[in-house]
Design a protein around this motif. Structure first.
Motif, mmCIF file in Angstrom:
data_model
loop_
_atom_site.group_PDB
_atom_site.id
_atom_site.type_symbol
_atom_site.label_atom_id
_atom_site.label_comp_id
_atom_site.label_asym_id
_atom_site.label_seq_id
_atom_site.Cartn_x
_atom_site.Cartn_y
_atom_site.Cartn_z
ATOM 1 N N SER B 453 0.826 -1.211 0.000
ATOM 2 C CA SER B 453 0.000 0.000 0.000
ATOM 3 C C SER B 453 0.858 1.258 0.000
ATOM 4 N N GLY B 454 2.185 1.099 0.209
ATOM 5 C CA GLY B 454 3.077 2.259 0.159
ATOM 6 C C GLY B 454 3.535 2.734 1.514
ATOM 7 N N LYS B 455 3.519 1.848 2.515
ATOM 8 C CA LYS B 455 3.838 2.244 3.887
ATOM 9 C C LYS B 455 5.291 2.683 4.046
ATOM 10 N N SER B 456 6.223 1.874 3.502
ATOM 11 C CA SER B 456 7.633 2.191 3.700
ATOM 12 C C SER B 456 8.015 3.485 2.992
ATOM 13 N N SER B 457 7.492 3.670 1.769
ATOM 14 C CA SER B 457 7.782 4.908 1.040
ATOM 15 C C SER B 457 7.288 6.095 1.836
ATOM 16 N N LEU B 458 6.080 5.974 2.372
ATOM 17 C CA LEU B 458 5.521 7.063 3.164
ATOM 18 C C LEU B 458 6.382 7.309 4.404
ATOM 19 N N ALA B 459 6.788 6.209 5.053
ATOM 20 C CA ALA B 459 7.595 6.323 6.272
ATOM 21 C C ALA B 459 8.886 7.083 5.996
ATOM 22 N N ASN B 460 9.563 6.728 4.941
ATOM 23 C CA ASN B 460 10.838 7.377 4.628
ATOM 24 C C ASN B 460 10.650 8.845 4.259
ATOM 25 N N ALA B 461 9.595 9.127 3.483
ATOM 26 C CA ALA B 461 9.325 10.514 3.113
ATOM 27 C C ALA B 461 8.989 11.342 4.342
ATOM 28 N N LEU B 462 8.226 10.718 5.278
ATOM 29 C CA LEU B 462 7.865 11.404 6.519
ATOM 30 C C LEU B 462 9.105 11.698 7.347
ATOM 31 N N ALA B 463 10.024 10.716 7.412
ATOM 32 C CA ALA B 463 11.256 10.884 8.191
ATOM 33 C C ALA B 463 12.051 12.074 7.654
ATOM 34 N N ALA B 465 10.926 14.613 5.992
ATOM 35 C CA ALA B 465 10.225 15.865 6.275
ATOM 36 C C ALA B 465 10.413 16.274 7.734
ATOM 37 N N LEU B 466 10.343 15.292 8.645
ATOM 38 C CA LEU B 466 10.486 15.602 10.064
ATOM 39 C C LEU B 466 11.897 16.106 10.375
ATOM 40 N N LYS B 467 12.892 15.499 9.721
ATOM 41 C CA LYS B 467 14.278 15.951 9.916
ATOM 42 C C LYS B 467 14.394 17.421 9.540
ATOM 43 N N SER B 468 13.775 17.767 8.433
ATOM 44 C CA SER B 468 13.884 19.150 7.978
ATOM 45 C C SER B 468 13.176 20.101 8.935
ATOM 46 N N HIS B 469 12.305 19.560 9.826
ATOM 47 C CA HIS B 469 11.671 20.391 10.840
ATOM 48 C C HIS B 469 12.413 20.315 12.176
ATOM 49 N N GLY B 470 13.618 19.746 12.154
ATOM 50 C CA GLY B 470 14.438 19.721 13.366
ATOM 51 C C GLY B 470 14.172 18.538 14.284
ATOM 52 N N HIS B 471 13.381 17.566 13.822
ATOM 53 C CA HIS B 471 13.153 16.373 14.655
ATOM 54 C C HIS B 471 14.213 15.329 14.364
ATOM 55 N N ASN B 472 14.144 14.237 15.162
ATOM 56 C CA ASN B 472 15.147 13.206 15.046
ATOM 57 C C ASN B 472 14.438 11.862 14.879
ATOM 58 N N PRO B 473 13.809 11.644 13.710
ATOM 59 C CA PRO B 473 12.971 10.461 13.548
ATOM 60 C C PRO B 473 13.760 9.210 13.169
ATOM 61 N N TYR B 474 13.128 8.048 13.395
ATOM 62 C CA TYR B 474 13.745 6.791 12.995
ATOM 63 C C TYR B 474 12.650 5.876 12.460
ATOM 64 N N VAL B 475 12.944 5.168 11.374
ATOM 65 C CA VAL B 475 11.942 4.303 10.749
ATOM 66 C C VAL B 475 12.179 2.843 11.123
ATOM 67 N N LEU B 476 11.142 2.182 11.615
ATOM 68 C CA LEU B 476 11.179 0.732 11.846
ATOM 69 C C LEU B 476 10.286 0.090 10.788
ATOM 70 N N ASP B 477 10.864 -0.788 9.982
ATOM 71 C CA ASP B 477 10.025 -1.482 9.006
ATOM 72 C C ASP B 477 10.564 -2.883 8.746
ATOM 73 N N PHE B 478 9.987 -3.517 7.766
ATOM 74 C CA PHE B 478 10.340 -4.894 7.444
ATOM 75 C C PHE B 478 11.847 -5.080 7.351
ATOM 76 N N SER B 479 12.519 -4.172 6.625
ATOM 77 C CA SER B 479 13.924 -4.412 6.328
ATOM 78 C C SER B 479 14.809 -4.391 7.569
ATOM 79 N N ASN B 480 14.558 -3.485 8.509
ATOM 80 C CA ASN B 480 15.461 -3.473 9.657
ATOM 81 C C ASN B 480 14.952 -4.242 10.873
#
Lengths: 313, 607
Positions: B453-463, B465-480
């Motif tokens: 459905s596009g979850k990982s792509s969305l997750a990475n794009a969100l990460a 975007a959040l970085k550019s707002h000064g946050h420190n995000p991390y993505v947990l998904d199938f691959s890691n």
């Protein structure tokens, strides 16, 4: 050996569902053990009827091999059937009960009786007597054999039912009772009425009496007895104090009782059921509810609720 | 005759009924009692008399509701105000019915009634349709762990016994309950005239393919929780003389046999069962539900309030607990006040340290709590004076249910369900130092959706975007996760639960450290997502549903996952040959057909 063990384990894993009598017994024993553990000075009401017989039987099981850790109290109005008193004394002996019998002394002195005093008789000799006995014994919990299926207001009663210091029941301020986590906390002077048989029906009681071979008053079984008919109800003439009205003559009829109380106020039914098997069959097919035999309940559909609020069981 | 007596043991079913005031619940119950033929002659007589006096069914008609309305006031007011218990039996089964009232303000009575029921019977007015109360009742039944709900769609006569209307309501109910753990089953009835109650009641509804309401209740077998390990709250000790020392209690789950090793909590001491008696009779094994007394092979310090479990069953021991609480008192809940808490046979002093979120009964969403009053449902944190042993209510009712009693009024003020022990870290010394306090601001963004459905792509794009707002995000998904921490796990039910648990726990640690976590997993089951929410805490969890039509997912499937699933070569692909619970209460609902940029914008706007 190994095989049979593993078969057993397999059965356990599948889970054995208890039958309804087993579940009822287990629940009642749990409740009796709760009150024994939580109350400082509990008392068990003993009315000598079939429900009381089951209650005592369950209490004996709950604390075996020890003795029943409750005082047992009988409120004697002086008008119980002779056969009830005989069974009471026999049972107290057999189970080594700490039995106390209480009669309202003023009522006795004033000769309050069911013939002259109507509903006042019930108030003084039962409700008042009960309150006096509970106060005198300083009991903080009183265990009774009432069932929710007996009557409408009983259907709303909690298993652990709170009473004010003057023994009143307030149906609108009952404590919510969730799961089996009973709230046993009370202040000095207040008390709790406990009903371990809440979820039993009349049929359950008879099935259990049959299964466990519990001794009950012989009046529950049909026999020829002297009765008169009043307002369509059969009243047994149990002793010479019975006041016959003009033109009344006791006749012998084959009757039995579904519920037992004061003999002038308890109606018999015509029945041929002379043993437990026949009674069981008759109860299963019955078209009459048991409290129909209690004259004091039927004046008003909610008379039981009134009595309960005043402190009756 | 003997044989007859030996077969008196019957199965029984405990039912909680609920519905709005005017849904005709009492009439329905009265009809069921009458149809099961357990009404006696004198009860008929009283019913006829009362129907004539204050019946509402019309002149000369029997008002079946009068069979179940009890107290004087209620008869006069025409409503039921408390929980009433009814007993009736058909040829096949015994029924215990807790009749609970339908008023908005009587949530506490419904919770009380539901706490001792196996199944729910919920009324819906066919003409009025699904009401706010219907939704609320379903919510409460689900919260109380009722797994089966029978829905009586009543007053079918008012909609001309329309099959279309029935199906429409069933569809709405299915949508409503999709995110819940309970299962629903609907029956069409017109209680006033007896339609749909018994087998002879379908003259007006020949289209209905199922059995009657009574027959359905007779054959319904609620799925018992798969609890195989015995446990028991110790009620007391029987010690008539120096030779016998028996501990008493009612067994929950599985069985307990002579020779079994048990553990006592919270002391964690072990012993072996030497004897068991059920109702005073010696047995080699006792089963769930039995009230037992047992002896042990050695002397342990055991007393009332201890928990005994068969060795191997893991329970939690905690002093800071998270729970869902139903407030039952006129006096509002007071944070910081000491209450008496009863869990099993254990009484312990407890303080509510925090009210997290309270249920908004209109929206059925938890909102930040201010004051908590009568009938409120609230997530709380509780401190107990000494550690208590428990299991989450969802796992085991008897080990997670508790009541609260006010120490002054001694009234029962709350009923609660434990969900988890809270991390101990805030109890260690230096708890007030800012650096040791778990971060409250970091969030877990949990993206759920079908495979592809596009979850990982969305997750990475969100990460990004959040970085550019000064946050420190991390993505947990199938691959890691699936290829690293969880590479020992497959896709069996047990493995999936463990997978979800580990992801949530890892996320929680990262949140405590102040890292915003974006988790992208199919997570097909509502209860899994809810468990993750419970683990990190309501306030730090945000569920994002990426709603992409299954056709589009298939088009994106370059590895042929969907095709292989259809051919039966892949066992578990949600949306194809395995269920996917569509989230109905996601915090953010996204249309998967939109561009990634647009989706990211929507999420940022919501946060």
């Amino acid at each position: 050996m190994n095989l049979s063990t593993s078969t057993l384990n397999h059965q356990s894993a599948a889970g054995r569902r208890l039958g309804h009598l087993e579940r009822l017994e287990a629940e009642s024993i749990y409740i009796l053990r709760e009150i024994a553990a939580e109350a400082k000075n509990p008392v068990m009401m003993y009315s000598i009827g079939k429900d009381s017989a089951v209650l005592l039987h369950l209490a004996a099981k709950a604390f075996a091999p020890g003795r029943i850790p409750f005082t047992v109290l009988h409120i004697d109005t002086g008008w119980k059937f002779k056969e009830m008193i005989a069974l009471r004394d026999r049972t107290a002996e057999r189970l080594q009960l700490d039995l106390r019998v209480y009669t309202n002394p003023e009522g006795l002195a004033d000769n309050i009786n069911p013939f002259d005093h109507g509903s006042v008789y019930t108030d003084i000799m039962k409700t008042e007597a009960l309150k006096q006995a509970l106060n005198q014994g300083g009991f903080d919990a009183a265990i009774g054999g009432a069932r929710r299926d007996e009557e409408k207001s009983r259907a709303k009663e909690r298993i652990f039912s709170f009473r004010t210091a003057d023994h009143r029941w307030n149906p609108k301020a009952q404590r919510p009772e969730c799961w089996d986590l009973y709230n046993t906390q009370i202040n000095a002077g207040e008390s709790i009425r406990v009903f371990p048989l809440s979820n039993w029906t009349e049929l359950d009681i008879w099935q259990y009496i049959a299964q466990e071979r519990i001794e009950v008053v012989p009046l529950y079984f049909a026999a020829e007895r002297p009765v008169v008919t009043r307002e369509g109800q059969l009243i047994m003439v149990d002793d010479e104090r019975f006041r016959l009205q003009d033109g009344e003559t006791p006749v012998l009829k084959t009757v039995r009782f579904r519920t037992l109380g004061c003999y002038p106020l308890t109606a018999a039914i015509e029945s041929e059921a002379a043993d437990i098997e026949s009674v069981l069959r008759e109860t299963q097919q019955s078209r009459l509810s048991e409290r129909a035999g209690r004259l004091i309940d039927s004046q008003h559909n909610s008379s039981m609720e009134r009595k309960k609020m005043e402190g009756y069981f | 005759m003997r044989a007859e007596l030996n077969t008196v043991e019957q199965d029984w079913l405990r039912i909680v009924t609920c519905g709005s005031v005017d849904d005709g619940k009492s009439t329905l119950l009265g009809r069921l009692i009458a149809a099961s033929q357990s009404l006696s002659d004198d009860q008929w007589h009283v019913l006829e008399r009362d129907s004539a006096r204050h019946g509402k069914a019309g002149v000369g008609k029997i008002d079946y509701a009068l069979l179940v309305d009890g107290l004087e006031d209620e008869v006069a007011q025409g409503i039921t105000i408390d929980v009433a218990y009814r007993y009736f039996a058909s040829a096949k089964r015994k029924f215990v019915v807790a009749d609970s009232p339908g008023h908005v303000q009587y949530t506490r009575n419904m919770v009380t009634a539901a706490s001792n029921a196996d199944v729910g019977l919920l009324l819906v007015d066919a003409q009025q349709g699904i009401s706010e109360q219907t939704r609320r009742h379903l919510f409460i039944l689900d919260m109380m762990g009722i797994t089966e709900v029978v829905i009586a769609i009543n007053k079918m006569d008012l909609v001309a016994f329309s099959e279309a209307r029935f199906c429409e309501l069933v569809g709405q109910l299915e949508t409503l309950s999709a995110s819940m753990s309970l299962r629903i089953h609907a029956q069409p009835v017109a209680a006033r005239d007896g339609d749909g109650i018994a087998e002879d009641g379908f003259a007006n509804m020949p289209w209905f393919a199922g059995v009657s309401l009574l027959a359905h209740l007779e054959q319904l077998s609620p799925k018992a929780a798969a609890v195989e390990d015995a446990s028991l709250w110790v009620q007391g000790v029987i010690r008539p003389d120096h030779r016998y020392r028996g501990y008493t209690g009612q067994l929950d789950g599985g069985s307990l046999a002579v020779g079994d090793q048990i553990e006592v909590l919270p002391s964690r001491k072990s012993a072996v069962i030497e004897s068991i008696s059920v109702g005073g009779a010696s047995k080699t094994e006792a089963f769930a539900g039995h009230s037992v007394a047992f002896e042990l092979d050695r002397e342990l310090d055991i007393s009332r309030g201890d928990l005994v479990v068969k060795s191997g069953y893991e329970v939690q021991v905690g002093q800071r607990l998270r729970a869902q609480l139903v407030w039952m008192d006129e006096q509002p809940l007071r944070v910081g006040r000491r209450y008496r808490l009863r869990l099993g046979t254990r009484w312990v002093d407890a303080t509510i340290t925090r009210t997290e979120r309270v249920l908004d009964v209109e929206k059925l969403q938890f909102e930040p709590a201010s004051e908590v009053g009568l009938n409120d449902i609230v997530w709380v944190e509780i401190d107990t004076e000494t550690p208590v042993a428990f299991s989450p209510y969802a796992e085991r009712h008897k080990l997670g249910a508790f009541v609260l009693v006010d120490k002054v009024s001694l009234a029962t003020v709350g009923a609660g369900m434990l969900s988890a022990a809270l991390a101990r870290d805030s109890r260690i010394p230096f708890r007030d130092l800012a650096e040791n306090r778990p971060s409250e601001t970091a969030k877990l963004l949990w993206i759920t959706g079908l495979p592809k459905s596009g979850k990982s792509s969305l997750a990475n794009a969100l990460a990004d975007a959040l970085k550019s707002h000064g946050h420190n995000p991390y993505v947990l998904d199938f691959s890691n996760i699936r290829l690293g921490l969880n590479r020992d796990l497959g896709f069996s039910d047990a493995d999936r639960v463990e997978h979800r648990r580990r992801v949530a726990e890892v996320a929680k640690l990262m949140l405590d450290a102040g890292v915003t976590v974006i988790a992208a997993f199919v997570s097909p089951f509502a209860h899994e997502r809810r468990a993750a929410r419970d683990t990190v805490g309501e306030s730090r969890f945000c569920e994002i549903y990426l709603d992409t039509p299954v056709e589009i997912c298939k088009q994106r499937d370059t590895e042929g996952q969907f095709a292989r699933a259809r051919q039966g070569k892949l066992a578990w692909v949600p949306g194809v040959n395995s269920d996917y619970d569509v989230p109905t209460r996601a915090d953010i609902h996204l249309d998967g057909q939109q561009s990634i940029e647009s989706l990211v914008k929507q999420v940022l706007a919501e946060l």
